[in-house]
Design a protein around this motif. Structure first.
Motif, PDB file in Angstrom:
ATOM      1  N   ARG A 528       0.825  -1.205   0.000  1.00 42.03           N
ATOM      2  CA  ARG A 528       0.000   0.000   0.000  1.00 42.03           C
ATOM      3  C   ARG A 528       0.862   1.258   0.000  1.00 42.03           C
ATOM      4  O   ARG A 528       0.522   2.261  -0.653  1.00 42.03           O
ATOM      5  N   ILE A 529       1.965   1.232   0.717  1.00 34.63           N
ATOM      6  CA  ILE A 529       2.853   2.396   0.752  1.00 34.63           C
ATOM      7  C   ILE A 529       3.385   2.700  -0.644  1.00 34.63           C
ATOM      8  O   ILE A 529       3.388   3.852  -1.097  1.00 34.63           O
ATOM      9  N   LEU A 530       3.837   1.666  -1.354  1.00 35.61           N
ATOM     10  CA  LEU A 530       4.347   1.880  -2.707  1.00 35.61           C
ATOM     11  C   LEU A 530       3.247   2.365  -3.646  1.00 35.61           C
ATOM     12  O   LEU A 530       3.472   3.241  -4.489  1.00 35.61           O
ATOM     13  N   ALA A 648       6.405   0.046  10.725  1.00 37.07           N
ATOM     14  CA  ALA A 648       5.285   0.113  11.666  1.00 37.07           C
ATOM     15  C   ALA A 648       4.890   1.555  11.962  1.00 37.07           C
ATOM     16  O   ALA A 648       3.698   1.872  12.069  1.00 37.07           O
ATOM     17  N   GLU A 649       5.861   2.436  12.100  1.00 44.91           N
ATOM     18  CA  GLU A 649       5.542   3.838  12.385  1.00 44.91           C
ATOM     19  C   GLU A 649       4.798   4.483  11.222  1.00 44.91           C
ATOM     20  O   GLU A 649       3.863   5.264  11.430  1.00 44.91           O
ATOM     21  N   GLU A 650       5.199   4.171   9.996  1.00 41.98           N
ATOM     22  CA  GLU A 650       4.505   4.759   8.843  1.00 41.98           C
ATOM     23  C   GLU A 650       3.076   4.238   8.738  1.00 41.98           C
ATOM     24  O   GLU A 650       2.150   4.992   8.435  1.00 41.98           O
ATOM     25  N   HIS A 659      -5.512  -0.773   4.084  1.00 43.09           N
ATOM     26  CA  HIS A 659      -5.795  -1.915   3.224  1.00 43.09           C
ATOM     27  C   HIS A 659      -4.776  -1.916   2.093  1.00 43.09           C
ATOM     28  O   HIS A 659      -4.334  -0.854   1.644  1.00 43.09           O
ATOM     29  N   CYS A 660      -4.421  -3.101   1.644  1.00 48.14           N
ATOM     30  CA  CYS A 660      -3.573  -3.173   0.467  1.00 48.14           C
ATOM     31  C   CYS A 660      -4.420  -2.833  -0.756  1.00 48.14           C
ATOM     32  O   CYS A 660      -5.652  -2.808  -0.682  1.00 48.14           O
TER      33      CYS A 660
END
Length: 684
Positions: A528-530, A648-650, A659-660
């Motif tokens: 999800r971040i990417l 984890a912090e992000e 959610h992905c």
């Protein structure tokens, strides 16, 4: 040519009734809407045999005047509109004047009605469109309509009805929707002499939903509140459910336009677009949305049952619902709790099982592998011990205890005649048991020695500072069920700092934050971040390729790729076009450096071509879905504690990482309260 003639009244009414009354659910809908328009505060519906045999709707509304009862059952008789201009400002549920005439044409209908200031009411019976009884009668204030033997005079239509259970379920579903759309009215449904639900009628939408669908349904609802800035604009209120609990169909998508339950593809597309990248493929969001629209821009007269509506400005309505749902998803925490199953303790869990006999096991002697046991077993003789020379066996001193010889018996034979008598067993001599020496006898015990010691509290009474115990902290309570309070509780939880404890199965990050145990799927979270970086065109790191990747493209793909060069550059992908029709990939984000770059360049070109042809569908984002999934951390990859802490912090701080892109959840919480309850530190 056949002669053209006007149809008789009874045939014309049967044909017209078929357009409005299809099944018992249609009857219940029309009668309930009339009760709402009468200003009722309590409405009760009762069904027997699915509503085919008996259907009754009772309300405490304004009632009908005696001189207007017969008129109410005439076709196109209504009190809702007077002129054609009234069609542009319809706020009532009924306005055509067809419902009662259609119902009485295909059933035996009975009406009891009384106005509030009248001493007597009116009793009216009409069967198949023909009047049977009209008289004064004592009855409560309001109106009661009883419909019996639906389609008794139309056997063809009656043959198309389903089973009573199916018809009753359809009628109950209609009544549930109407009850939710008007929370200010108390609704009661009785089926087969059993009350199914009662709404409180307190004017709160959440209370009506809770009364009908229960606690489990309402626990994960998110409130929706949206209104256009313009006066008398479109407003959207209601509730949506968290993406994790999406359903496999659209049966729980409830839309109400100006208090009327409707079906609209415009509203469906708006909410499903807002849930994009949050729910899994094949799942549909759950919602209860009430849309208030100026009557002049909505047409409710396009369907015989008024179940479908049409908007004069569909884009405006679409945007209102889309941004209302999207705002609710972003404002509220999409955090999920572990659901701890409550196992019911039964006697089988406590008492040991009785040994069960194996009836299929071979009997001894009947199987070749099982030796046969003898019918009579000869007792074994006990060996005789030689007498001690110092102590003859015939005499026993007073200090010696004698043990009687054990007795042996034979099982009697069923038919002992063919067998010879067995010799009797030899006598077993008495075995002397020496007495213990005097030195082994324990000394006398004092009563003081067996008394329990005094309590520790008495011993420490002189030291009160040692008696003080630190007060145990109160256990953290579970999250509340009301959506607003639940969201506030999660906001309070997320103020705590997250601390990584370790990793489970090289895929799940284990952490703690305040009184919460946190588990994060690192692959879904990184994916999800990417994806968010690609979608927001935020490239934090780019790697130039020593040897560019060349890919042969079509003219459409090459043109689309050139038009999206700036967009792709912001995402970290750089291309050169000095060797057309070959495009050269010269740079990629660092997270994509280990992927198959030839296939990656071809997929980006195809995504740009599709996005150029249909920009509203955001097809390039679908390519970013796949790209983020391939570039994310793989399950089974070991990471250091520092890397897991950064991840984890992000996840903990960014609300959009819940959610992905495929809809799977990223993080779950387990409170200290539930953990201590599982260990029986907290008793329910």
């Amino acid at each position: 040519m056949p002669e053209i003639q006007v149809l008789p009244k009874d045939i014309a009414e049967l044909i017209a009734a078929g357009e409005v009354i299809e099944r018992p659910a249609s009857v219940l809908k029309e009668l309930t809407e009339n009760a709402i328009d009468s200003g009722a505060t309590r409405i009760t519906a009762e069904l027997k045999r699915g509503g085919v045999l008996f259907l009754r709707v009772t309300d405490d509304g304004c009632g009908i005047a005696p001189e207007q009862v017969k008129t109410a059952f005439l076709r196109h008789a209504t009190s809702k509109i007077r002129a054609k201009e009234d069609l542009e400002s319809i706020f009532t549920l009924g306005f055509r004047g067809e419902a009662l005439a259609s119902i009485c044409a295909v059933s035996k209908t009975e009406v009891l009605t009384r106005q509030k200031d009248a001493e007597l009411g009116t009793h009216y019976v009409i069967e198949g469109g023909e009047e049977a009884v009209f008289e004064q009668s004592g009855c409560p204030e309001g109106t009661t309509v009883i419909v019996r033997d639906l389609f008794y005079n139309v056997p063809v239509r009656a043959g198309f009805l389903k089973k009573d259970t199916a018809e009753g379920n359809a009628a109950a579903a209609i009544f549930q929707k109407i009850a939710i759309s008007h929370p200010e009215i108390s609704f009661r449904l009785i089926r087969e002499n059993r009350t199914e639900f009662v709404t409180p009628g307190d004017g709160k939408l959440f209370s009506a939903i809770h009364a009908i669908y229960g606690k489990d349904f309402t626990r994960d609802l998110l409130p929706v509140q949206y209104a256009e800035a313009a006066q008398n604009g479109i407003s959207v209120t209601g509730y949506i459910m968290k993406p994790l609990y999406a359903r496999p169909n659209r049966s729980h998508q409830l839309f109400f336009v100006n208090g009327r339950s409707v079906r609209s593809f415009t509203l469906i597309n708006a909410i499903e677009e807002a849930y994009q990248t949050l729910i899994m493929t094949g799942k549909y969001p759950v919602c209860v949305l009430c849309v208030q629209i100026p009557p002049r821009i909505v047409d409710v007269n396009m369907h015989p049952t008024k179940a479908e509506v049409r908007f004069s400005d569909e884009k405006r309505v679409y945007n209102a619902v889309y941004f209302a749902v999207l705002s609710a998803l972003r404002q509220h925490h999409l955090v999920y709790e572990f659901q701890m199953p409550q196992q019911e303790i039964t006697p089988e869990h406590i008492l040991p099982e009785k040994p069960q006999r194996d009836w299929f096991a071979p009997v001894a002697g009947t199987d070749s592998n099982t030796p046969a046991a003898p019918l009579f077993a000869k007792p074994q003789e006990m060996p005789q011990q030689p007498a001690s020379p110092a102590m003859p066996a015939q005499t026993a001193p007073a200090s010696v205890q004698t043990v009687p010889a054990p007795s042996f018996s034979y099982r009697a034979a069923v038919n002992p005649a063919p067998f010879a008598a067995e010799p009797s067993a030899p006598a077993v001599p008495q075995m002397p048991v020496p007495a213990p020496p005097a030195s082994d006898v324990p000394p006398p015990v004092s009563v003081r020695d067996v008394l329990p010691p005094p309590p520790q509290s008495e011993l420490l009474s002189a030291f009160p500072e040692l008696m003080r115990q630190p007060a145990a902290p109160p256990p953290s309570a579970p999250l509340p069920d009301e959506p607003s309070a639940r969201n506030d509780a999660i906001s309070e939880i997320q103020r705590a700092e997250i601390k990584v404890l370790g990793e489970l199965f090289d895929n799940y990050v284990l952490a703690e934050a305040g009184d919460q145990f946190v588990m994060i799927d690192k692959h879904a979270a990184h994916e999800r971040i990417l994806f968010e970086r690609f979608r927001r065109r935020e490239c934090r790191d780019r790697q130039a390729l020593l040897s560019p990747v060349k890919v042969l493209l079509t003219e459409d793909e090459l043109t689309a790729l050139e038009e999206h060069t700036e967009l792709l550059g912001n995402c970290g992908f750089t291309f050169e076009f000095d060797e057309k029709p070959i495009a050269k990939l010269t740079g990629v984000p660092l997270s994509c450096a280990d992927l198959d770059l030839d296939a990656l360049a071809a997929e980006l070109a195809e995504g740009c071509r599709l996005d150029r042809a249909e920009p509203d569908r955001h097809l390039l984002d679908d390519k970013f879905h796949d790209l983020a999934c391939k570039a994310a951390i793989r399950a089974g990859t070991h990471n250091t504690r520092e890397e897991l802490q950064v991840l984890a912090e992000e996840v903990w701080e960014r609300e959009e990482i819940r959610h992905c892109p495929h809809g799977r959840p990223v993080m779950f919480l387990l409170s200290k309260y539930y953990i201590e309850r599982q260990f029986k530190r907290i008793q329910d």
